[in-house]
Write an enzyme that holds these catalytic residues in place. Structure first.
Site, mmCIF file in Angstrom:
data_model
loop_
_atom_site.group_PDB
_atom_site.id
_atom_site.type_symbol
_atom_site.label_atom_id
_atom_site.label_comp_id
_atom_site.label_asym_id
_atom_site.label_seq_id
_atom_site.Cartn_x
_atom_site.Cartn_y
_atom_site.Cartn_z
ATOM 1 N N GLY A 26 0.798 -1.226 0.000
ATOM 2 C CA GLY A 26 0.000 0.000 0.000
ATOM 3 C C GLY A 26 0.829 1.273 0.000
ATOM 4 N N HIS B 2 11.463 1.919 1.054
ATOM 5 C CA HIS B 2 11.217 0.496 1.358
ATOM 6 C C HIS B 2 12.317 -0.033 2.279
ATOM 7 C CE1 HIS B 2 7.955 0.002 -1.399
ATOM 8 N NE2 HIS B 2 8.629 -0.199 -2.506
ATOM 9 N N ARG C 168 1.176 -5.808 5.180
ATOM 10 C CA ARG C 168 -0.027 -6.419 4.594
ATOM 11 C C ARG C 168 -0.017 -7.906 4.875
ATOM 12 N NH1 ARG C 168 -1.606 -5.670 -1.846
ATOM 13 N NH2 ARG C 168 -3.794 -6.305 -1.652
ATOM 14 N N LYS D 228 -5.886 -4.775 -8.303
ATOM 15 C CA LYS D 228 -7.263 -4.956 -7.849
ATOM 16 C C LYS D 228 -7.583 -4.106 -6.628
ATOM 17 C CE LYS D 228 -9.030 -9.488 -9.097
ATOM 18 N NZ LYS D 228 -9.455 -10.777 -8.497
HETATM 19 P P1 A3P Z 1 -2.982 -5.619 -5.526
HETATM 20 O O1 A3P Z 1 -1.893 -6.097 -6.402
HETATM 21 O O2 A3P Z 1 -3.385 -6.649 -4.507
HETATM 22 O O3 A3P Z 1 -4.139 -5.070 -6.250
HETATM 23 P P2 A3P Z 1 2.403 -0.757 -3.464
HETATM 24 O O4 A3P Z 1 1.866 0.599 -3.733
HETATM 25 O O5 A3P Z 1 3.042 -0.887 -2.130
HETATM 26 O O6 A3P Z 1 3.258 -1.239 -4.587
HETATM 27 O O7 A3P Z 1 1.147 -1.755 -3.360
HETATM 28 C C1 A3P Z 1 0.427 -2.113 -4.492
HETATM 29 C C2 A3P Z 1 -0.881 -2.729 -4.051
HETATM 30 O O8 A3P Z 1 -1.715 -1.699 -3.508
HETATM 31 C C3 A3P Z 1 -1.643 -3.325 -5.222
HETATM 32 O O9 A3P Z 1 -2.406 -4.397 -4.643
HETATM 33 C C4 A3P Z 1 -2.519 -2.173 -5.646
HETATM 34 O O10 A3P Z 1 -3.616 -2.545 -6.423
HETATM 35 C C5 A3P Z 1 -2.924 -1.607 -4.287
HETATM 36 N N1 A3P Z 1 -3.325 -0.198 -4.346
HETATM 37 C C6 A3P Z 1 -2.745 0.811 -5.021
HETATM 38 N N2 A3P Z 1 -3.413 1.953 -4.815
HETATM 39 C C7 A3P Z 1 -4.432 1.666 -3.983
HETATM 40 C C8 A3P Z 1 -5.495 2.445 -3.417
HETATM 41 N N3 A3P Z 1 -5.605 3.728 -3.684
HETATM 42 N N4 A3P Z 1 -6.355 1.819 -2.610
HETATM 43 C C9 A3P Z 1 -6.230 0.492 -2.343
HETATM 44 N N5 A3P Z 1 -5.274 -0.300 -2.856
HETATM 45 C C10 A3P Z 1 -4.378 0.280 -3.664
#
Ligand code: A3P
Length: 325
Positions: free
Chosen positions: A74, A132, A154, A292
């Site tokens: 996230g 990170h 997560r 997603k």
């Molecule tokens: P999924 O692959 O399960 O859909 P990061 O930003 O740390 O790379 O995390 C990516 C994950 O966060 C992905 O999960 C992405 O779809 C989800 N994500 C990105 N923006 C988001 C938002 N605004 N609300 C909820 N989930 C989000």
């Protein structure tokens, strides 16, 4: 977020010190680029220079706010939420920077995106930064000066699944199968992992210094976003006023930063953006950051056996910590 290299052999442009160090580090193939084990953290070669430079170059200030997000947990969402909460008196929702610029352009990504360590140095105070990197790889002054840290983790099966899809999209030619990827993830051999060590480092710090370190999970943000937004604002010393509450500002922040809104904005829909840093060409893929955005999607992709094995690993690794999934 992560970037991929187009020229692996040139991943680390600065010779001498880094190259000598790399030669001594354990290395693993498997993911799209080799990984190097640097201070108990698997890291891509092109990120190592900046990861090492952070100790000297990042000069923490007591009012810095650092988003320490584990990959695929996230990061993008939290960047948007934190930026919006902190800057809510500067911008209207109708004309907000997030409608034209991606969250990763608004918040520097220390030790990941090219030039962001330098960009961080130029930001006015109070700075909002993200990384990170593990807590032990950040300059000790981050803790001694009491910088605010917001970390997000997560549920590991969902984090793995998100990682797996991300890698496949980012690196089209990746040959790693899901079973093999799962085995590496379970060994702790995934970029910025072992995830259990990362989660626990920040978790323990949040227990020891709750005023300065806030620990969040993707799932809790999803289950009640306005509640988390209020929590973040109070933690950062900018709680919502009564007028803001009655004017629906909290809900507007949640909507602006929500998956539907962010994923439909043009800069976040791009498939391929090239950036160059110290002679290394990197490809970033903003659209791959939005898949997603759901809790529990692992159930649609992972076998029962995999889920059981991950359950066992998680129980073992987090035993006695108070952190459960
Ligand atoms: P999924 O692959 O399960 O859909 P990061 O930003 O740390 O790379 O995390 C990516 C994950 O966060 C992905 O999960 C992405 O779809 C989800 N994500 C990105 N923006 C988001 C938002 N605004 N609300 C909820 N989930 C989000």
């Amino acid at each position: 977020m992560e970037s991929s290299e187009t020229r692996p052999s040139e991943a680390v442009s600065s010779k001498t010190h880094t190259e000598n160090l790399i030669a001594t580090l354990p290395t693993r193939e498997g993911w799209s680029t080799p990984l190097l084990l640097y201070n108990n953290c698997w890291i891509r070669p092109h990120c190592l220079n900046d990861a090492m430079a952070v100790q000297d170059k990042l000069k923490p200030s007591p009012d810095d706010i650092i988003l320490a997000a584990h990959p695929k947990c996230g990061t993008t969402w939290l960047k948007a939420l934190l930026f919006t909460v902190l800057n809510r008196s500067r911008y209207t929702f109708a004309d907000h920077p997030l409608l034209t610029v991606g969250p990763h352009q608004l918040v520097p990504f220390v030790a990941l995106l090219p030039g962001d360590l330098d960009r961080a140095e130029m930001l006015p105070s109070p700075r909002l930064l993200s990384t990170h990197l593990p807590l032990p790889l950040l300059p000790p002054a981050v803790s001694t000066l009491g910088c605010r840290i917001v970390c997000v983790c997560r549920e590991p099966k969902d984090a793995f699944l998100s990682r797996w899809h991300f890698e496949k999209k980012l690196h089209q030619g990746i040959s790693l199968g899901m079973d093999e990827a799962f085995a590496m993830f379970s060994e702790g051999c995934t970029p910025y992992d072992p995830f259990w060590d990362r989660y626990l480092e920040y978790w323990k710090e949040s227990l020891a210094r709750p005023r300065e370190v806030m620990f969040l999970r993707y799932e809790e943000i999803m289950s009640d976003t306005p509640k988390v937004i209020r929590k973040l604002a109070s933690f950062l010393g900018v709680p919502f006023t009564r007028e803001e509450e009655s004017g629906g500002v909290v809900e507007q922040v949640a909507d602006l930063c929500g998956f539907t809104s962010l994923s439909s904005v043009d800069p976040n829909r791009a498939d391929r953006v090239e950036v160059e840093h110290a002679g290394v060409k990197l490809v970033v893929n903003p659209s791959s950051l939005f898949r997603k955005g759901e809790v529990g999607d692992w159930v649609n992709h992972m076998s029962k056996d995999m889920a059981a094995r991950m359950g066992q690993l998680v129980a073992e690794k987090f035993k006695g910590s108070g952190l459960t999934f």
